[in-house]
Design a protein around this motif. Structure first.
Motif, PDB file in Angstrom:
ATOM      1  N   MET A   1     -15.875 -44.450  55.001  1.00  0.00           N
ATOM      2  CA  MET A   1     -17.081 -44.019  54.319  1.00  0.00           C
ATOM      3  C   MET A   1     -17.233 -42.518  54.539  1.00  0.00           C
ATOM      4  SD  MET A   1     -21.019 -45.307  54.958  1.00  0.00           S
ATOM      5  CE  MET A   1     -21.017 -46.679  53.848  1.00  0.00           C
ATOM      6  N   SER A   2     -17.407 -41.796  53.458  1.00  0.00           N
ATOM      7  CA  SER A   2     -17.566 -40.345  53.574  1.00  0.00           C
ATOM      8  C   SER A   2     -18.976 -40.011  54.072  1.00  0.00           C
ATOM      9  CB  SER A   2     -17.329 -39.678  52.217  1.00  0.00           C
ATOM     10  OG  SER A   2     -18.393 -39.980  51.331  1.00  0.00           O
ATOM     11  N   ASP A   3     -19.142 -38.783  54.533  1.00  0.00           N
ATOM     12  CA  ASP A   3     -20.461 -38.347  54.981  1.00  0.00           C
ATOM     13  C   ASP A   3     -21.474 -38.427  53.847  1.00  0.00           C
ATOM     14  OD1 ASP A   3     -19.387 -37.881  57.459  1.00  0.00           O
ATOM     15  OD2 ASP A   3     -19.491 -35.693  57.341  1.00  0.00           O
ATOM     16  N   GLU A   4     -21.052 -38.092  52.639  1.00  0.00           N
ATOM     17  CA  GLU A   4     -21.949 -38.130  51.487  1.00  0.00           C
ATOM     18  C   GLU A   4     -22.404 -39.565  51.196  1.00  0.00           C
ATOM     19  OE1 GLU A   4     -18.979 -36.495  51.500  1.00  0.00           O
ATOM     20  OE2 GLU A   4     -19.746 -34.443  51.551  1.00  0.00           O
ATOM     21  N   GLU A   5     -21.474 -40.510  51.287  1.00  0.00           N
ATOM     22  CA  GLU A   5     -21.828 -41.910  51.087  1.00  0.00           C
ATOM     23  C   GLU A   5     -22.777 -42.398  52.176  1.00  0.00           C
ATOM     24  OE1 GLU A   5     -17.869 -43.736  48.936  1.00  0.00           O
ATOM     25  OE2 GLU A   5     -17.776 -43.261  51.085  1.00  0.00           O
ATOM     26  N   LEU A   6     -22.556 -41.934  53.385  1.00  0.00           N
ATOM     27  CA  LEU A   6     -23.420 -42.297  54.496  1.00  0.00           C
ATOM     28  C   LEU A   6     -24.834 -41.751  54.281  1.00  0.00           C
ATOM     29  CD1 LEU A   6     -23.820 -43.613  57.240  1.00  0.00           C
ATOM     30  CD2 LEU A   6     -22.843 -41.572  58.285  1.00  0.00           C
ATOM     31  N   ILE A   7     -24.934 -40.542  53.785  1.00  0.00           N
ATOM     32  CA  ILE A   7     -26.246 -39.944  53.507  1.00  0.00           C
ATOM     33  C   ILE A   7     -26.976 -40.740  52.426  1.00  0.00           C
ATOM     34  CG2 ILE A   7     -27.387 -37.912  52.506  1.00  0.00           C
ATOM     35  CD1 ILE A   7     -26.629 -37.579  55.423  1.00  0.00           C
ATOM     36  N   VAL A   8     -26.264 -41.148  51.395  1.00  0.00           N
ATOM     37  CA  VAL A   8     -26.880 -41.952  50.333  1.00  0.00           C
ATOM     38  C   VAL A   8     -27.374 -43.277  50.902  1.00  0.00           C
ATOM     39  CG1 VAL A   8     -26.429 -43.215  48.192  1.00  0.00           C
ATOM     40  CG2 VAL A   8     -25.610 -40.865  48.456  1.00  0.00           C
ATOM     41  N   GLU A   9     -26.552 -43.927  51.713  1.00  0.00           N
ATOM     42  CA  GLU A   9     -26.952 -45.191  52.339  1.00  0.00           C
ATOM     43  C   GLU A   9     -28.186 -44.989  53.213  1.00  0.00           C
ATOM     44  OE1 GLU A   9     -26.991 -49.159  53.091  1.00  0.00           O
ATOM     45  OE2 GLU A   9     -25.564 -48.187  51.756  1.00  0.00           O
ATOM     46  N   PHE A  10     -28.208 -43.910  53.968  1.00  0.00           N
ATOM     47  CA  PHE A  10     -29.341 -43.595  54.833  1.00  0.00           C
ATOM     48  C   PHE A  10     -30.597 -43.364  53.987  1.00  0.00           C
ATOM     49  CE2 PHE A  10     -32.099 -40.962  57.406  1.00  0.00           C
ATOM     50  CZ  PHE A  10     -31.976 -41.509  58.672  1.00  0.00           C
ATOM     51  N   ALA A  11     -30.464 -42.584  52.915  1.00  0.00           N
ATOM     52  CA  ALA A  11     -31.609 -42.277  52.057  1.00  0.00           C
ATOM     53  C   ALA A  11     -32.177 -43.542  51.416  1.00  0.00           C
ATOM     54  CB  ALA A  11     -31.211 -41.272  50.991  1.00  0.00           C
ATOM     55  N   SER A  59     -23.356 -46.062  69.941  1.00  0.00           N
ATOM     56  CA  SER A  59     -22.457 -44.979  69.532  1.00  0.00           C
ATOM     57  C   SER A  59     -22.399 -44.864  68.017  1.00  0.00           C
ATOM     58  CB  SER A  59     -21.043 -45.200  70.081  1.00  0.00           C
ATOM     59  OG  SER A  59     -21.033 -45.068  71.475  1.00  0.00           O
ATOM     60  N   ALA A  60     -22.410 -45.993  67.333  1.00  0.00           N
ATOM     61  CA  ALA A  60     -22.404 -45.977  65.865  1.00  0.00           C
ATOM     62  C   ALA A  60     -23.703 -45.388  65.329  1.00  0.00           C
ATOM     63  CB  ALA A  60     -22.189 -47.392  65.322  1.00  0.00           C
ATOM     64  N   VAL A  61     -24.830 -45.771  65.933  1.00  0.00           N
ATOM     65  CA  VAL A  61     -26.125 -45.221  65.524  1.00  0.00           C
ATOM     66  C   VAL A  61     -26.147 -43.716  65.755  1.00  0.00           C
ATOM     67  CG1 VAL A  61     -28.605 -45.203  66.055  1.00  0.00           C
ATOM     68  CG2 VAL A  61     -27.381 -47.383  65.853  1.00  0.00           C
ATOM     69  N   GLU A  62     -25.621 -43.264  66.879  1.00  0.00           N
ATOM     70  CA  GLU A  62     -25.580 -41.829  67.167  1.00  0.00           C
ATOM     71  C   GLU A  62     -24.740 -41.088  66.129  1.00  0.00           C
ATOM     72  OE1 GLU A  62     -24.045 -38.817  70.643  1.00  0.00           O
ATOM     73  OE2 GLU A  62     -24.790 -40.781  71.256  1.00  0.00           O
ATOM     74  N   HIS A  63     -23.650 -41.683  65.684  1.00  0.00           N
ATOM     75  CA  HIS A  63     -22.821 -41.042  64.649  1.00  0.00           C
ATOM     76  C   HIS A  63     -23.616 -40.873  63.357  1.00  0.00           C
ATOM     77  CE1 HIS A  63     -19.503 -39.945  62.076  1.00  0.00           C
ATOM     78  NE2 HIS A  63     -19.848 -40.928  61.265  1.00  0.00           N
ATOM     79  N   VAL A  64     -24.327 -41.918  62.954  1.00  0.00           N
ATOM     80  CA  VAL A  64     -25.129 -41.827  61.732  1.00  0.00           C
ATOM     81  C   VAL A  64     -26.160 -40.708  61.873  1.00  0.00           C
ATOM     82  CG1 VAL A  64     -26.805 -43.038  60.259  1.00  0.00           C
ATOM     83  CG2 VAL A  64     -24.778 -44.242  61.098  1.00  0.00           C
ATOM     84  N   LEU A  65     -26.853 -40.666  62.996  1.00  0.00           N
ATOM     85  CA  LEU A  65     -27.842 -39.609  63.222  1.00  0.00           C
ATOM     86  C   LEU A  65     -27.197 -38.226  63.219  1.00  0.00           C
ATOM     87  CD1 LEU A  65     -30.162 -41.153  65.945  1.00  0.00           C
ATOM     88  CD2 LEU A  65     -30.741 -40.612  63.567  1.00  0.00           C
TER      89      LEU A  65
END
Length: 76
Positions: A1-11, A59-65
């Protein structure tokens, strides 16, 4: 998952849960993406921190943040 995809998922998760803080939203994202992505996020976070071991979910949560806060830019 790219950072951009992660940002969209987060949003999208944040839109569904407006009353939660950033860490709670990141935790929801990690739960939603499944075990394989959680493992990927945790390994990326531990590599960034230069650690060999750590608890998987935190650790996964920290990566997302880390991704979200990095792409948000500096605070004013």
């Amino acid at each position: 998952m790219s950072d951009e995809e992660l940002i969209v998922e987060f949003a999208l998760t944040r839109l569904d849960n407006p009353g939660l803080d950033l860490e709670e939203i990141a935790a929801l994202v990690v739960r939603r993406v499944g075990e394989d992505r959680m493992l990927e996020f945790a390994s990326l976070n531990l590599a960034t921190r230069g650690e060999l071991r750590g608890a998987l979910f935190p650790s996964a949560v920290e990566h997302v943040l880390r991704v979200v806060l990095t792409l948000r830019g500096p605070a004013d």
